[in-house]
Write a protein that holds these residues in place. Sequence first.
Motif, PDB file in Angstrom:
ATOM      1  N   ILE A  96       5.422  55.003 -65.811  1.00  0.00           N
ATOM      2  CA  ILE A  96       4.351  54.776 -64.834  1.00  0.00           C
ATOM      3  C   ILE A  96       4.305  53.338 -64.332  1.00  0.00           C
ATOM      4  N   GLY A  97       5.229  52.509 -64.801  1.00  0.00           N
ATOM      5  CA  GLY A  97       5.288  51.136 -64.317  1.00  0.00           C
ATOM      6  C   GLY A  97       4.327  50.186 -65.000  1.00  0.00           C
ATOM      7  N   GLU A  98       3.692  50.653 -66.065  1.00  0.00           N
ATOM      8  CA  GLU A  98       2.834  49.753 -66.837  1.00  0.00           C
ATOM      9  C   GLU A  98       3.661  48.601 -67.397  1.00  0.00           C
ATOM     10  N   ILE A  99       4.877  48.948 -67.859  1.00  0.00           N
ATOM     11  CA  ILE A  99       5.854  47.937 -68.251  1.00  0.00           C
ATOM     12  C   ILE A  99       6.869  47.838 -67.127  1.00  0.00           C
ATOM     13  N   LYS A 100       6.924  46.677 -66.506  1.00  0.00           N
ATOM     14  CA  LYS A 100       7.786  46.486 -65.338  1.00  0.00           C
ATOM     15  C   LYS A 100       9.199  46.077 -65.760  1.00  0.00           C
ATOM     16  N   PRO A 101      10.206  46.357 -64.934  1.00  0.00           N
ATOM     17  CA  PRO A 101      11.577  45.958 -65.259  1.00  0.00           C
ATOM     18  C   PRO A 101      11.711  44.474 -65.594  1.00  0.00           C
ATOM     19  N   SER A 102      10.900  43.640 -64.967  1.00  0.00           N
ATOM     20  CA  SER A 102      10.960  42.208 -65.254  1.00  0.00           C
ATOM     21  C   SER A 102      10.513  41.891 -66.677  1.00  0.00           C
ATOM     22  N   GLU A 103       9.839  42.855 -67.312  1.00  0.00           N
ATOM     23  CA  GLU A 103       9.352  42.646 -68.674  1.00  0.00           C
ATOM     24  C   GLU A 103      10.276  43.259 -69.728  1.00  0.00           C
ATOM     25  N   TYR A 104      11.340  43.910 -69.286  1.00  0.00           N
ATOM     26  CA  TYR A 104      12.277  44.504 -70.244  1.00  0.00           C
ATOM     27  C   TYR A 104      12.920  43.437 -71.138  1.00  0.00           C
ATOM     28  N   LYS A 105      12.903  42.205 -70.655  1.00  0.00           N
ATOM     29  CA  LYS A 105      13.499  41.114 -71.439  1.00  0.00           C
ATOM     30  C   LYS A 105      12.810  40.928 -72.789  1.00  0.00           C
ATOM     31  N   LEU A 147       9.699  55.782 -74.491  1.00  0.00           N
ATOM     32  CA  LEU A 147       9.466  56.979 -73.686  1.00  0.00           C
ATOM     33  C   LEU A 147       9.938  56.775 -72.245  1.00  0.00           C
ATOM     34  N   GLY A 148      10.770  57.696 -71.779  1.00  0.00           N
ATOM     35  CA  GLY A 148      11.210  57.681 -70.398  1.00  0.00           C
ATOM     36  C   GLY A 148      12.111  56.523 -70.030  1.00  0.00           C
ATOM     37  N   TYR A 149      12.825  55.968 -71.004  1.00  0.00           N
ATOM     38  CA  TYR A 149      13.694  54.818 -70.738  1.00  0.00           C
ATOM     39  C   TYR A 149      15.099  55.330 -70.449  1.00  0.00           C
ATOM     40  N   THR A 150      15.479  55.294 -69.187  1.00  0.00           N
ATOM     41  CA  THR A 150      16.743  55.902 -68.789  1.00  0.00           C
ATOM     42  C   THR A 150      17.742  54.894 -68.233  1.00  0.00           C
ATOM     43  N   ASN A 151      17.489  53.615 -68.481  1.00  0.00           N
ATOM     44  CA  ASN A 151      18.448  52.600 -68.034  1.00  0.00           C
ATOM     45  C   ASN A 151      19.584  52.540 -69.044  1.00  0.00           C
ATOM     46  N   LEU A 152      20.632  53.296 -68.785  1.00  0.00           N
ATOM     47  CA  LEU A 152      21.686  53.492 -69.772  1.00  0.00           C
ATOM     48  C   LEU A 152      22.485  52.226 -70.042  1.00  0.00           C
ATOM     49  N   GLU A 153      22.677  51.389 -69.030  1.00  0.00           N
ATOM     50  CA  GLU A 153      23.417  50.154 -69.251  1.00  0.00           C
ATOM     51  C   GLU A 153      22.652  49.221 -70.183  1.00  0.00           C
ATOM     52  N   ARG A 154      21.338  49.183 -70.033  1.00  0.00           N
ATOM     53  CA  ARG A 154      20.536  48.311 -70.879  1.00  0.00           C
ATOM     54  C   ARG A 154      20.489  48.798 -72.323  1.00  0.00           C
ATOM     55  N   LEU A 155      20.763  50.074 -72.540  1.00  0.00           N
ATOM     56  CA  LEU A 155      20.754  50.599 -73.904  1.00  0.00           C
ATOM     57  C   LEU A 155      21.800  49.923 -74.783  1.00  0.00           C
ATOM     58  N   ARG A 156      22.809  49.369 -74.169  1.00  0.00           N
ATOM     59  CA  ARG A 156      23.845  48.674 -74.941  1.00  0.00           C
ATOM     60  C   ARG A 156      23.321  47.342 -75.487  1.00  0.00           C
ATOM     61  N   HIS A 157      22.237  46.872 -74.905  1.00  0.00           N
ATOM     62  CA  HIS A 157      21.651  45.598 -75.324  1.00  0.00           C
ATOM     63  C   HIS A 157      20.271  45.789 -75.964  1.00  0.00           C
ATOM     64  N   HIS A 158      19.577  46.819 -75.531  1.00  0.00           N
ATOM     65  CA  HIS A 158      18.267  47.133 -76.096  1.00  0.00           C
ATOM     66  C   HIS A 158      18.455  48.277 -77.092  1.00  0.00           C
ATOM     67  N   HIS A 159      18.557  47.934 -78.358  1.00  0.00           N
ATOM     68  CA  HIS A 159      18.970  48.911 -79.353  1.00  0.00           C
ATOM     69  C   HIS A 159      17.787  49.721 -79.895  1.00  0.00           C
ATOM     70  N   PHE A 160      17.203  50.513 -78.991  1.00  0.00           N
ATOM     71  CA  PHE A 160      16.188  51.462 -79.434  1.00  0.00           C
ATOM     72  C   PHE A 160      16.847  52.507 -80.336  1.00  0.00           C
ATOM     73  N   ASP A 161      16.079  53.042 -81.239  1.00  0.00           N
ATOM     74  CA  ASP A 161      16.612  54.100 -82.094  1.00  0.00           C
ATOM     75  C   ASP A 161      16.680  55.418 -81.337  1.00  0.00           C
ATOM     76  N   SER A 162      15.811  55.569 -80.344  1.00  0.00           N
ATOM     77  CA  SER A 162      15.854  56.778 -79.518  1.00  0.00           C
ATOM     78  C   SER A 162      15.126  56.535 -78.207  1.00  0.00           C
ATOM     79  N   VAL A 163      15.548  57.278 -77.203  1.00  0.00           N
ATOM     80  CA  VAL A 163      14.896  57.291 -75.894  1.00  0.00           C
ATOM     81  C   VAL A 163      14.943  58.730 -75.398  1.00  0.00           C
ATOM     82  N   ASP A 164      14.248  58.999 -74.308  1.00  0.00           N
ATOM     83  CA  ASP A 164      14.337  60.331 -73.710  1.00  0.00           C
ATOM     84  C   ASP A 164      14.533  60.200 -72.210  1.00  0.00           C
ATOM     85  N   SER A 165      15.106  61.234 -71.622  1.00  0.00           N
ATOM     86  CA  SER A 165      15.438  61.178 -70.203  1.00  0.00           C
ATOM     87  C   SER A 165      15.373  62.557 -69.565  1.00  0.00           C
TER      88      SER A 165
END
Length: 263
Positions: A159-168, A187-205
Amino acid sequence: EKENDRLPTLRRGNRDRARIYLAGTESNPEVLEHYKDKKPYVLASFYYCEKIEKMLPWFGDFLLDSGAFTFMSSTKAKVDWNEYIVRYADFINRNRIDKFFELDIDPVVGYEQVKQYRKKLETLTGKQSIPVWHKSRGIDEYKRHCQEFPYVSIGGVVIGEIKPSEYKHFPTLIKYAHDNNCKLHCLGYTNLERLRHHHFDSVDSTRWNCARFGRMEYFQNGKMKVYDWRKHNVRLKTSEAKNMTMKTFGEWLKFQQYAETHL
């Protein structure tokens, strides 16, 4: 002794793999049935519980969303959340579901009430729910989540509560969770390239649903490649779109397997 300490918990452990859960599958039961032998990882909503209940044995792993916002937006009547929680808990107990999210309806009832609903849900199920941290709860509450729960989720990306500029800030949040032996879902994190750097244990898409987004995706060399037929002025018949969706789901299953060993 904390209340949560007396409840059975999901196994804690150091991060060793990433899981990609496919969401929004309730609208395509034929896809799930076709790939049931592949045991896909699925996130589904309690709102569609009648559709998903018979499919649960098909899933290799399963996350259950409360469906609270979907339910609320589908009715004009005032929602009895206590009654809703009873039904939610009954579904969890009946199907022996271990991983389920709390009712993160903070904007509707306030966070203090959400905590009471969380406590009631855990009393009814005898299990810890997965808290959904939102920025409005503050960083101190995020830290408490990670200290008290084995699995925590971050909400607000879709929903954009967390903006892309805040992914850092994600690496800092992830590190804190892992330092506290806590697994983290986004939840709803589908930026697949960033997954290589943001090591969440799980995401959904929901990206696998190409008919919805007007594209087909396929797995190649560790990445999901995109063919957007709208850019090529291609118009597909309904049957062709369904076939594309079926194929794309299969390609995402390949990515699920890849993620477990490489992300």
